[in-house]
Design a protein around this motif. Sequence first.
Motif, PDB file in Angstrom:
ATOM      1  N   SER A  70       1.230  -1.403  -0.121  1.00 24.75           N
ATOM      2  CA  SER A  70      -0.039  -0.189   0.258  1.00 24.75           C
ATOM      3  C   SER A  70       0.126   1.185   0.350  1.00 24.75           C
ATOM      4  O   SER A  70       0.293   2.249  -0.839  1.00 24.75           O
ATOM      5  CB  SER A  70      -0.767   0.159   1.501  1.00 24.75           C
ATOM      6  N   ASP A  71       2.013   0.919   0.031  1.00 22.74           N
ATOM      7  CA  ASP A  71       2.928   2.117   0.628  1.00 22.74           C
ATOM      8  C   ASP A  71       2.922   2.851  -1.261  1.00 22.74           C
ATOM      9  O   ASP A  71       3.950   4.109  -1.846  1.00 22.74           O
ATOM     10  CB  ASP A  71       4.242   1.981   0.293  1.00 22.74           C
ATOM     11  N   ALA A  72       3.218   1.662  -1.955  1.00 23.68           N
ATOM     12  CA  ALA A  72       2.967   2.854  -3.466  1.00 23.68           C
ATOM     13  C   ALA A  72       1.886   3.794  -3.728  1.00 23.68           C
ATOM     14  O   ALA A  72       1.557   3.497  -5.034  1.00 23.68           O
ATOM     15  CB  ALA A  72       3.329   1.920  -4.100  1.00 23.68           C
ATOM     16  N   LEU A  73       0.791   3.636  -2.920  1.00 28.83           N
ATOM     17  CA  LEU A  73      -0.099   4.401  -3.528  1.00 28.83           C
ATOM     18  C   LEU A  73       0.164   6.058  -4.311  1.00 28.83           C
ATOM     19  O   LEU A  73      -0.791   5.865  -5.078  1.00 28.83           O
ATOM     20  CB  LEU A  73      -1.272   5.089  -1.972  1.00 28.83           C
ATOM     21  N   GLY A  74       1.183   7.069  -3.407  1.00 24.81           N
ATOM     22  CA  GLY A  74       0.972   8.071  -4.175  1.00 24.81           C
ATOM     23  C   GLY A  74       1.662   7.535  -5.454  1.00 24.81           C
ATOM     24  O   GLY A  74       1.073   8.793  -6.125  1.00 24.81           O
ATOM     25  N   GLU A  75       2.738   6.381  -5.817  1.00 25.22           N
ATOM     26  CA  GLU A  75       3.506   6.465  -6.750  1.00 25.22           C
ATOM     27  C   GLU A  75       1.747   7.058  -8.487  1.00 25.22           C
ATOM     28  O   GLU A  75       1.888   6.627  -9.017  1.00 25.22           O
ATOM     29  CB  GLU A  75       3.910   4.769  -7.173  1.00 25.22           C
ATOM     30  N   ARG A  76       1.011   5.577  -7.939  1.00 23.83           N
ATOM     31  CA  ARG A  76      -0.105   5.253  -8.185  1.00 23.83           C
ATOM     32  C   ARG A  76      -1.057   7.318  -8.362  1.00 23.83           C
ATOM     33  O   ARG A  76      -1.731   6.595  -9.352  1.00 23.83           O
ATOM     34  CB  ARG A  76      -1.337   4.269  -7.236  1.00 23.83           C
ATOM     35  N   ILE A  77      -1.246   7.221  -7.793  1.00 20.41           N
ATOM     36  CA  ILE A  77      -1.530   9.014  -7.789  1.00 20.41           C
ATOM     37  C   ILE A  77      -1.214   9.623  -9.255  1.00 20.41           C
ATOM     38  O   ILE A  77      -1.928  10.295  -9.195  1.00 20.41           O
ATOM     39  CB  ILE A  77      -1.656   9.258  -6.201  1.00 20.41           C
ATOM     40  N   ARG A  78       0.064   9.354  -9.028  1.00 22.37           N
ATOM     41  CA  ARG A  78       0.568  10.210  -9.644  1.00 22.37           C
ATOM     42  C   ARG A  78       0.856   9.709 -10.681  1.00 22.37           C
ATOM     43  O   ARG A  78       0.479  10.844 -12.246  1.00 22.37           O
ATOM     44  CB  ARG A  78       2.626  10.617  -9.319  1.00 22.37           C
ATOM     45  N   THR A  79       0.894   8.877 -11.638  1.00 20.16           N
ATOM     46  CA  THR A  79       0.885   7.643 -12.732  1.00 20.16           C
ATOM     47  C   THR A  79      -0.549   8.135 -13.141  1.00 20.16           C
ATOM     48  O   THR A  79      -0.701   7.534 -14.669  1.00 20.16           O
ATOM     49  CB  THR A  79       1.753   6.528 -12.894  1.00 20.16           C
ATOM     50  N   GLY A  80      -2.015   7.854 -12.343  1.00 20.07           N
ATOM     51  CA  GLY A  80      -2.528   7.976 -12.956  1.00 20.07           C
ATOM     52  C   GLY A  80      -3.234   6.207 -12.791  1.00 20.07           C
ATOM     53  O   GLY A  80      -4.090   6.235 -13.527  1.00 20.07           O
ATOM     54  N   THR A  81      -2.654   5.025 -12.642  1.00 20.64           N
ATOM     55  CA  THR A  81      -2.719   4.010 -13.041  1.00 20.64           C
ATOM     56  C   THR A  81      -3.956   3.209 -11.248  1.00 20.64           C
ATOM     57  O   THR A  81      -4.239   2.687 -11.133  1.00 20.64           O
ATOM     58  CB  THR A  81      -1.636   3.054 -12.921  1.00 20.64           C
ATOM     59  N   ALA A  98      -2.709  -6.322  -2.896  1.00 23.75           N
ATOM     60  CA  ALA A  98      -1.949  -8.071  -3.714  1.00 23.75           C
ATOM     61  C   ALA A  98      -1.448  -7.057  -4.543  1.00 23.75           C
ATOM     62  O   ALA A  98      -0.301  -7.659  -4.971  1.00 23.75           O
ATOM     63  CB  ALA A  98      -3.187  -8.292  -3.678  1.00 23.75           C
ATOM     64  N   GLU A  99      -0.989  -5.631  -5.035  1.00 29.35           N
ATOM     65  CA  GLU A  99      -0.172  -5.529  -6.318  1.00 29.35           C
ATOM     66  C   GLU A  99       1.515  -5.774  -5.556  1.00 29.35           C
ATOM     67  O   GLU A  99       2.320  -5.774  -4.745  1.00 29.35           O
ATOM     68  CB  GLU A  99      -0.397  -4.125  -6.574  1.00 29.35           C
ATOM     69  N   ARG A 100       1.743  -6.604  -7.251  1.00 31.24           N
ATOM     70  CA  ARG A 100       3.649  -7.013  -7.019  1.00 31.24           C
ATOM     71  C   ARG A 100       2.893  -7.667  -5.568  1.00 31.24           C
ATOM     72  O   ARG A 100       4.781  -7.416  -4.816  1.00 31.24           O
ATOM     73  CB  ARG A 100       4.147  -5.927  -6.217  1.00 31.24           C
ATOM     74  N   PHE A 101       2.754  -9.262  -4.834  1.00 33.52           N
ATOM     75  CA  PHE A 101       3.104  -9.029  -3.594  1.00 33.52           C
ATOM     76  C   PHE A 101       4.070 -10.189  -3.951  1.00 33.52           C
ATOM     77  O   PHE A 101       5.012 -11.067  -4.514  1.00 33.52           O
ATOM     78  CB  PHE A 101       1.902 -10.089  -3.722  1.00 33.52           C
ATOM     79  N   SER A 102       5.238  -9.909  -2.560  1.00 34.70           N
ATOM     80  CA  SER A 102       5.835 -10.272  -2.946  1.00 34.70           C
ATOM     81  C   SER A 102       6.458 -11.223  -1.057  1.00 34.70           C
ATOM     82  O   SER A 102       6.819 -10.839   0.283  1.00 34.70           O
ATOM     83  CB  SER A 102       7.333  -9.749  -2.450  1.00 34.70           C
ATOM     84  N   LEU A 103       6.271 -12.546  -1.345  1.00 28.99           N
ATOM     85  CA  LEU A 103       6.745 -13.749  -0.729  1.00 28.99           C
ATOM     86  C   LEU A 103       8.182 -13.915  -0.079  1.00 28.99           C
ATOM     87  O   LEU A 103       7.595 -14.283   1.214  1.00 28.99           O
ATOM     88  CB  LEU A 103       5.910 -15.120  -1.533  1.00 28.99           C
ATOM     89  N   ARG A 104       8.655 -13.193  -0.480  1.00 19.06           N
ATOM     90  CA  ARG A 104       9.730 -12.811   0.392  1.00 19.06           C
ATOM     91  C   ARG A 104       9.885 -12.109   1.346  1.00 19.06           C
ATOM     92  O   ARG A 104      11.065 -12.378   2.451  1.00 19.06           O
ATOM     93  CB  ARG A 104      11.060 -12.432  -0.493  1.00 19.06           C
ATOM     94  N   ARG A 105       9.316 -11.411   1.641  1.00 19.06           N
ATOM     95  CA  ARG A 105       8.862 -10.635   3.061  1.00 19.06           C
ATOM     96  C   ARG A 105       8.497 -11.716   4.271  1.00 19.06           C
ATOM     97  O   ARG A 105       8.754 -11.388   5.224  1.00 19.06           O
ATOM     98  CB  ARG A 105       7.388  -9.791   2.652  1.00 19.06           C
ATOM     99  N   ILE A 106       7.973 -13.035   4.610  1.00 18.73           N
ATOM    100  CA  ILE A 106       7.880 -13.942   5.118  1.00 18.73           C
ATOM    101  C   ILE A 106       9.342 -14.024   5.890  1.00 18.73           C
ATOM    102  O   ILE A 106       9.096 -14.143   6.953  1.00 18.73           O
ATOM    103  CB  ILE A 106       7.495 -15.300   4.806  1.00 18.73           C
ATOM    104  N   GLY A 107      10.253 -13.802   5.412  1.00 15.27           N
ATOM    105  CA  GLY A 107      11.397 -13.811   6.117  1.00 15.27           C
ATOM    106  C   GLY A 107      11.426 -13.247   7.291  1.00 15.27           C
ATOM    107  O   GLY A 107      12.002 -14.050   8.579  1.00 15.27           O
ATOM    108  N   ARG A 108      10.960 -11.896   7.594  1.00 19.52           N
ATOM    109  CA  ARG A 108      11.531 -11.381   8.573  1.00 19.52           C
ATOM    110  C   ARG A 108      10.309 -11.925   9.928  1.00 19.52           C
ATOM    111  O   ARG A 108      10.776 -12.536  11.026  1.00 19.52           O
ATOM    112  CB  ARG A 108      10.440  -9.863   8.568  1.00 19.52           C
ATOM    113  N   PRO A 109       8.132 -11.826   9.287  1.00 10.42           N
ATOM    114  CA  PRO A 109       8.431 -12.519  10.527  1.00 10.42           C
ATOM    115  C   PRO A 109       8.435 -14.029  10.924  1.00 10.42           C
ATOM    116  O   PRO A 109       8.590 -14.406  12.500  1.00 10.42           O
ATOM    117  CB  PRO A 109       6.934 -13.008  10.002  1.00 10.42           C
ATOM    118  N   VAL A 110      10.011 -14.786  10.030  1.00  8.35           N
ATOM    119  CA  VAL A 110       9.632 -16.333  10.363  1.00  8.35           C
ATOM    120  C   VAL A 110      11.202 -16.277  11.012  1.00  8.35           C
ATOM    121  O   VAL A 110      11.226 -16.753  12.162  1.00  8.35           O
ATOM    122  CB  VAL A 110      10.179 -17.088   9.631  1.00  8.35           C
ATOM    123  N   GLN A 111      11.464 -15.194  11.141  1.00  5.90           N
ATOM    124  CA  GLN A 111      13.036 -15.410  11.875  1.00  5.90           C
ATOM    125  C   GLN A 111      12.794 -14.274  13.060  1.00  5.90           C
ATOM    126  O   GLN A 111      12.597 -14.913  13.910  1.00  5.90           O
ATOM    127  CB  GLN A 111      13.469 -14.071  11.134  1.00  5.90           C
TER     128      GLN A 111
END
Length: 254
Positions: A70-81, A98-111
């Motif tokens: 969701s932190d990409a909201l600003g970019e989407r607003i600027r580009t109109g997407t 869900a946009e560009r969902f990155s499963l590698r982020r599971i590393g932090r909660p697992v660790q």
Amino acid sequence: MWTRSIMSYRASFAMMLTANAVVTFLDFAVIILMFRHTATLGGWTLPELGFLYGTSGFALGTANLLVGSSDALGERIRTGTLDVMLIRPAPALAQLCAERFSLRRIGRPVQSGAVLAWSLAVLDVAWTWDRVLLVAVLLLSGTTIFCAVWIGFACLQFWWGEAEELQNSFTYGGGVMLQYPPTVFAKELVAGVVFGVPLAFVNWLPALYVLGRPDPLGLPTAFQFASPAVAALCVLAAGLAWRAGLRAYRGTGS
């Protein structure tokens, strides 16, 4: 779709996941190095800090996994997407997260979960049913609070397009702060994360009861069990912010 795309390169995914877990562990490595020179930090022992680290890292990491995009909201607003998401027959917020969902982020909660498991095994605590239940509740409530904070501050980008770093200061910055005991911070700061942005309910206040620690602010005991109620209020506030942002949004016309 994004998960299938990532798993098409399994070796790359495994290396990125491992790197993510190792990098996040460096935060706890710093804490371990501190305890090579002192027996306590702010009156708290290493296993107790492991409990704070594990709970805050798990909540932050899981929230990042679920709604971090969701932190990409600003970019989407600027580009109109963002307009594309609004005309699809699906909730725009769900699409954004869900946009560009990155499963590698599971590393932090697992660790973080591994550190939490170690701390629970070595803590000198009389484990009663209410303490065990409170640990499970604080993990769920803490994740919910971080999700709400993530989305709530992302909504600022409807009016202030460059608010991503402000959002990071309360999400990633808040997660780092919660790794350390409240006794090392000024009481004004502790009060700010109780009555302002309620990050103290992620783990600080419930941890006081679980670990049998005194409250540095002298708050009523009920505050230590209020995380679920605070999480619900945070979700309500984030939902209202999202709806207000959508009403204020004006498309690019492209």
